[in-house]
Scaffold this motif. Structure first.
Motif, PDB file in Angstrom:
ATOM      1  N   ASP A   1      10.840  46.287  -0.196  1.00 53.02           N
ATOM      2  CA  ASP A   1      11.144  46.157   1.580  1.00 53.02           C
ATOM      3  C   ASP A   1      12.301  46.621   1.575  1.00 53.02           C
ATOM      4  O   ASP A   1      13.661  45.705   2.493  1.00 53.02           O
ATOM      5  CB  ASP A   1      11.372  44.954   1.964  1.00 53.02           C
TER       6      ASP A   1
ATOM      7  N   ASN B   1      14.032  38.541  -8.708  1.00 51.89           N
ATOM      8  CA  ASN B   1      13.514  38.021  -6.755  1.00 51.89           C
ATOM      9  C   ASN B   1      12.630  38.068  -6.476  1.00 51.89           C
ATOM     10  O   ASN B   1      11.606  39.666  -7.095  1.00 51.89           O
ATOM     11  CB  ASN B   1      14.630  39.174  -5.773  1.00 51.89           C
ATOM     12  N   GLU B   2      11.807  37.553  -6.497  1.00 48.35           N
ATOM     13  CA  GLU B   2      10.156  37.417  -5.746  1.00 48.35           C
ATOM     14  C   GLU B   2       9.563  37.979  -6.698  1.00 48.35           C
ATOM     15  O   GLU B   2       8.205  38.666  -6.005  1.00 48.35           O
ATOM     16  CB  GLU B   2       9.916  37.382  -4.452  1.00 48.35           C
TER      17      GLU B   2
ATOM     18  N   HIS C   1      18.661  43.874  -3.874  1.00 45.98           N
ATOM     19  CA  HIS C   1      17.813  43.288  -4.922  1.00 45.98           C
ATOM     20  C   HIS C   1      18.731  44.598  -5.504  1.00 45.98           C
ATOM     21  O   HIS C   1      17.733  44.950  -6.102  1.00 45.98           O
ATOM     22  CB  HIS C   1      17.116  43.520  -5.065  1.00 45.98           C
TER      23      HIS C   1
ATOM     24  N   PHE D   1       5.761  40.798   1.228  1.00 51.64           N
ATOM     25  CA  PHE D   1       6.895  39.893   2.147  1.00 51.64           C
ATOM     26  C   PHE D   1       5.475  38.993   3.222  1.00 51.64           C
ATOM     27  O   PHE D   1       5.277  37.838   3.601  1.00 51.64           O
ATOM     28  CB  PHE D   1       7.773  40.182   3.238  1.00 51.64           C
TER      29      PHE D   1
ATOM     30  N   LYS E   1      15.601  41.915  10.494  1.00 47.84           N
ATOM     31  CA  LYS E   1      16.168  40.204  10.426  1.00 47.84           C
ATOM     32  C   LYS E   1      18.034  40.152  10.334  1.00 47.84           C
ATOM     33  O   LYS E   1      18.167  39.008  10.380  1.00 47.84           O
ATOM     34  CB  LYS E   1      15.607  39.916   8.692  1.00 47.84           C
TER      35      LYS E   1
ATOM     36  N   GLU F   1      17.166  33.204   0.887  1.00 51.35           N
ATOM     37  CA  GLU F   1      16.722  33.989   2.255  1.00 51.35           C
ATOM     38  C   GLU F   1      15.569  33.579   3.627  1.00 51.35           C
ATOM     39  O   GLU F   1      14.887  32.283   2.944  1.00 51.35           O
ATOM     40  CB  GLU F   1      15.531  34.886   2.193  1.00 51.35           C
TER      41      GLU F   1
ATOM     42  N   TYR G   1       7.037  34.156   9.246  1.00 53.55           N
ATOM     43  CA  TYR G   1       5.550  34.649   7.707  1.00 53.55           C
ATOM     44  C   TYR G   1       4.551  33.235   8.104  1.00 53.55           C
ATOM     45  O   TYR G   1       3.414  33.821   8.143  1.00 53.55           O
ATOM     46  CB  TYR G   1       5.620  35.031   6.655  1.00 53.55           C
TER      47      TYR G   1
ATOM     48  N   ASN H   1      13.874  46.654   8.711  1.00 56.53           N
ATOM     49  CA  ASN H   1      13.654  45.315   8.629  1.00 56.53           C
ATOM     50  C   ASN H   1      15.013  45.266   9.540  1.00 56.53           C
ATOM     51  O   ASN H   1      16.500  44.951   9.412  1.00 56.53           O
ATOM     52  CB  ASN H   1      14.228  45.162   7.684  1.00 56.53           C
TER      53      ASN H   1
HETATM   54  C1  BDP Z   1      11.512  39.001   0.965  1.00 61.27           C
HETATM   55  C2  BDP Z   1      12.160  40.221   0.200  1.00 61.27           C
HETATM   56  C3  BDP Z   1      13.052  40.929   0.656  1.00 61.27           C
HETATM   57  C4  BDP Z   1      12.251  40.973   2.236  1.00 61.27           C
HETATM   58  C5  BDP Z   1      11.875  40.066   3.301  1.00 61.27           C
HETATM   59  C6  BDP Z   1      11.432  40.139   5.314  1.00 61.27           C
HETATM   60  O1  BDP Z   1      13.074  39.237  -1.002  1.00 61.27           O
HETATM   61  O2  BDP Z   1      13.403  42.329  -0.050  1.00 61.27           O
HETATM   62  O3  BDP Z   1      13.109  42.379   3.210  1.00 61.27           O
HETATM   63  O4  BDP Z   1      11.771  38.942   2.973  1.00 61.27           O
HETATM   64  O5  BDP Z   1      10.297  40.581   4.170  1.00 61.27           O
HETATM   65  O6  BDP Z   1       9.856  39.018   0.190  1.00 61.27           O
HETATM   66  O7  BDP Z   1      11.961  40.698   5.495  1.00 61.27           O
END
Ligand code: BDP
Length: 597
Positions: free
Chosen positions: A165, A415-416, A333, A367, A574, A510, A476, A572
């Motif tokens: 993302d 990461n994830e 990341h 995500f 956030k 996160e 989410y 994004n």
């Molecule tokens: C996580 C990921 C990150 C995304 C975030 C999101 O690690 O890179 O930007 O969620 O959805 O899955 O904002």
């Protein structure tokens, strides 16, 4: 792996560092004809483009912004006619590059976030103008780090399809230097630190290209020599050491010299901090004292320059982070430009240093898919051996580059990813084993887990020295009016982790909500500033319930660019700060909470 030459460039009485930053020639090569047409000797028709910068946001057309394939850079440079070995050092070439000097191939490097270093002594003409060309490429596949794919539009245009993302920025995004070093030079050094009451021992190891004697000394802030030793391996004993503390850094200067009798052959100076890192029970200890991590997951991302190195941006980001009373960030990341770590060393920030192992899940919307319980297989495909090779190489290069930074207290090795199969366990066991072997400071190793990596299903949590969870309860999962459900579900998950009795610290790497800086609404709605604030407060309720929760890194420090799509509004959102680095309302909540935390 390089020939141990990842030392940050320095100019001193024996070393010369010349910057090659500035305008370079640039040309897209969609049909990959560059080599056939001998572009390595000259691009012929090129446009001027700045280095360092990502190329994508410099143009005004879609084609250039979304270009996916080969692209070339070139630059003329003059090498001074003085003795010494000549090296080129690129902070990075994203995602891969081949370097040519005067038409001849010098080196190739895979991976876009770590240095590319090559000895070009036998390729350059001293005292004359030389031609440097770089063939770079920004395609993604399932064996590259990060992972993704390339999709072809009906008209034949190829576009990156990241499994992650953030926008697939590329180019020569970090500084480029020409280094002139003595024939026999210092190639690398490492340190390992231990404390003994008020005193400290800095065990060191120096790698050089010869057999002359090595001398190492340590100077305090005032320039007084506080310790010295000789030999390629040794110990510096520091009495009444000034410790590098979180948000209260003290840096010593380490000076390494190679000498032949009284004559100096080479010298390298760096700044190191005296501090220890340990995990004990559910606590993270720096110098034996528990620390609660407060801060952010970040990106190297800004308008126009993309992921390009920019000193004012680094300064502003640290000022904003300090203003909110933060003490930590994760280089989500991918490993950032070295300048970030040097600044963090000075400012006493802790860093979780992350390798670009992101997108290891077969989904372009991690995500959204994360947490839905869907099995997103990944580690049982034929691309895995090549992926593992790249992963291990980048772990090695990251640790080699960053091992001496006091700010780096941990390495994050993923990461994830998908972590619910035995395949993932086998894969990551190898990655963790190698990382542990390599780090001279034996730092805690970790990785960031998404929601599918649930306590009952995750096959990889046991590899980590402390747990990093990415969780979006209230975004989410059960967002907006459902937030009460979100909090119950969150508690339920934490209770299940607690029942496992792991006795390790848990850090939220996160949590966050997309928030438009233009939106305000009472009562709150998702995407409005009020909701971001409420979400934070509700998540803090959960964090404060469990004593094994030892940190909170908000996603994200600032709004950032992503691939376009119905989930993203020009990126994004956030961020606690806007992309321009101005605070949203939530920044004031964090500032207040972290003042006393
Ligand atoms: C996580 C990921 C990150 C995304 C975030 C999101 O690690 O890179 O930007 O969620 O959805 O899955 O904002």
């Amino acid at each position: 792996m390089y020939d141990q030459l990842s030392l940050y460039p320095e100019t001193n009485q024996k070393r010369i560092t010349l910057s090659l930053d500035g305008m370079w020639g640039f040309r897209f090569d969609p049909d990959s004809v560059g080599e056939k047409e001998n572009w390595m000797s000259g691009l012929r028709s090129s446009v001027s483009l700045p280095v360092p910068a990502s190329f994508q946001d410099l143009f005004t057309d879609q084609y250039s912004k979304n270009y996916c394939g080969d692209f070339w850079y070139e630059k003329e440079f003059t090498v001074p006619d003085i003795p010494g070995r000549i090296f080129l050092r690129f902070g990075s070439i994203t995602h891969r590059g081949t370097v040519y000097v005067n038409g001849k191939e010098v080196t190739s490097h895979e991976g876009g976030f770590l240095p590319v270093i090559c000895d070009v002594t036998d390729f350059v003409r001293k005292g004359e103008e030389n031609h440097l060309a770089v063939k770079a490429n920004n395609e993604l596949n399932e064996s590259t780090l990060p992972c993704g794919a390339v999709k072809t539009l009906m008209n034949g245009t190829r576009i990156a399809a990241p499994y992650f993302d953030f926008f697939n920025y590329a180019g020569i995004q970090r500084s480029v230097w020409l280094l002139i070093l003595p024939e026999e030079h210092i190639k690398d050094y490492s340190t390992d630190i231990s404390l003994n009451g008020e005193d400290a021992c800095v065990a060191y190891e120096v790698k050089t290209g010869g057999e002359h004697e090595v001398f190492v000394s340590l100077f305090d802030k005032e320039g007084n020599k506080v310790a010295e030793a000789s030999g390629k391996k040794g110990t510096l004993k520091v009495e009444k050491a000034n410790l590098w503390k979180v948000r209260n850094a003290y840096l010593y200067k380490i000076r390494i010299q190679i000498k032949d009798g009284d004559s100096l052959i080479d010298e390298y100076n760096d700044r190191i901090g005296i501090r220890t890192v340990a995990i004990k029970g559910h606590e993270i200890l720096i110098n034996g004292e528990p620390v609660y991590l407060k801060g952010y997951g970040k990106h190297e991302d800004f308008d126009i320059i993309g992921r390009g190195l920019n000193y004012p941006l680094i300064k502003r980001d640290f000022e904003c982070m300090k203003w909110t009373n933060a003490n930590c960030f994760r280089t989500s990341h991918y490993p950032y430009a070295e300048e970030w770590y040097r600044f963090a060393d000075e400012e006493g920030f802790l860093i979780i240093d992350e390798v670009p192992a992101v997108g290891m899940m077969r989904s372009t919307h991690n995500f959204a898919v994360a947490g839905m319980g869907q099995y997103t297989y990944f580690f049982e495909t034929p691309t895995v051996p090549e992926l593992l090779k790249n992963h291990l190489a980048q772990v090695e290069e990251m640790i080699e580059r960053d091992k001496n930074h006091p700010s780096v207290f941990s390495f994050s090795l993923f990461n994830e990813p998908e972590t619910t199969s035995t395949y993932s366990h086998d894969y990551f066991s190898k990655v963790f084993a190698r990382a542990r072997e390599l780090d001279p400071q034996h730092r805690p190793m970790t990785g960031a887990f998404e929601k599918n990596s649930a306590p009952e299903k995750c096959q990889c949590y046991m590899l980590c020295d402390f747990m990093c969870l990415n969780r979006y309860y209230g975004w989410y999962i059960s967002g907006g009016p459902d937030i009460d459900d979100a909090i119950l579900k969150f508690h339920d998950e934490m209770r299940r982790w607690k029942e496992k009795g792991l006795d390790v610290p848990f850090v939220f790497t996160e949590f966050g909500t997309d928030t438009l800086s233009t939106e305000h609404k009472l009562p709150s709605v998702m995407w409005a500033q009020e909701y971001q604030c409420e979400y934070m407060e509700r998540n803090f309720e959960v964090f404060d319930t469990y004593d094994f929760i030892q940190g909170e890194l908000v996603w994200n420090f600032a709004d950032f660019q992503t691939t376009e799509g119905i989930f993203r509004v020009n990126g994004n959102k956030k961020g606690v700060f806007t992309r321009e680095r101005q605070p949203k309302d939530a920044a004031f909540i964090l500032k207040k909470r972290w003042e006393n935390k």
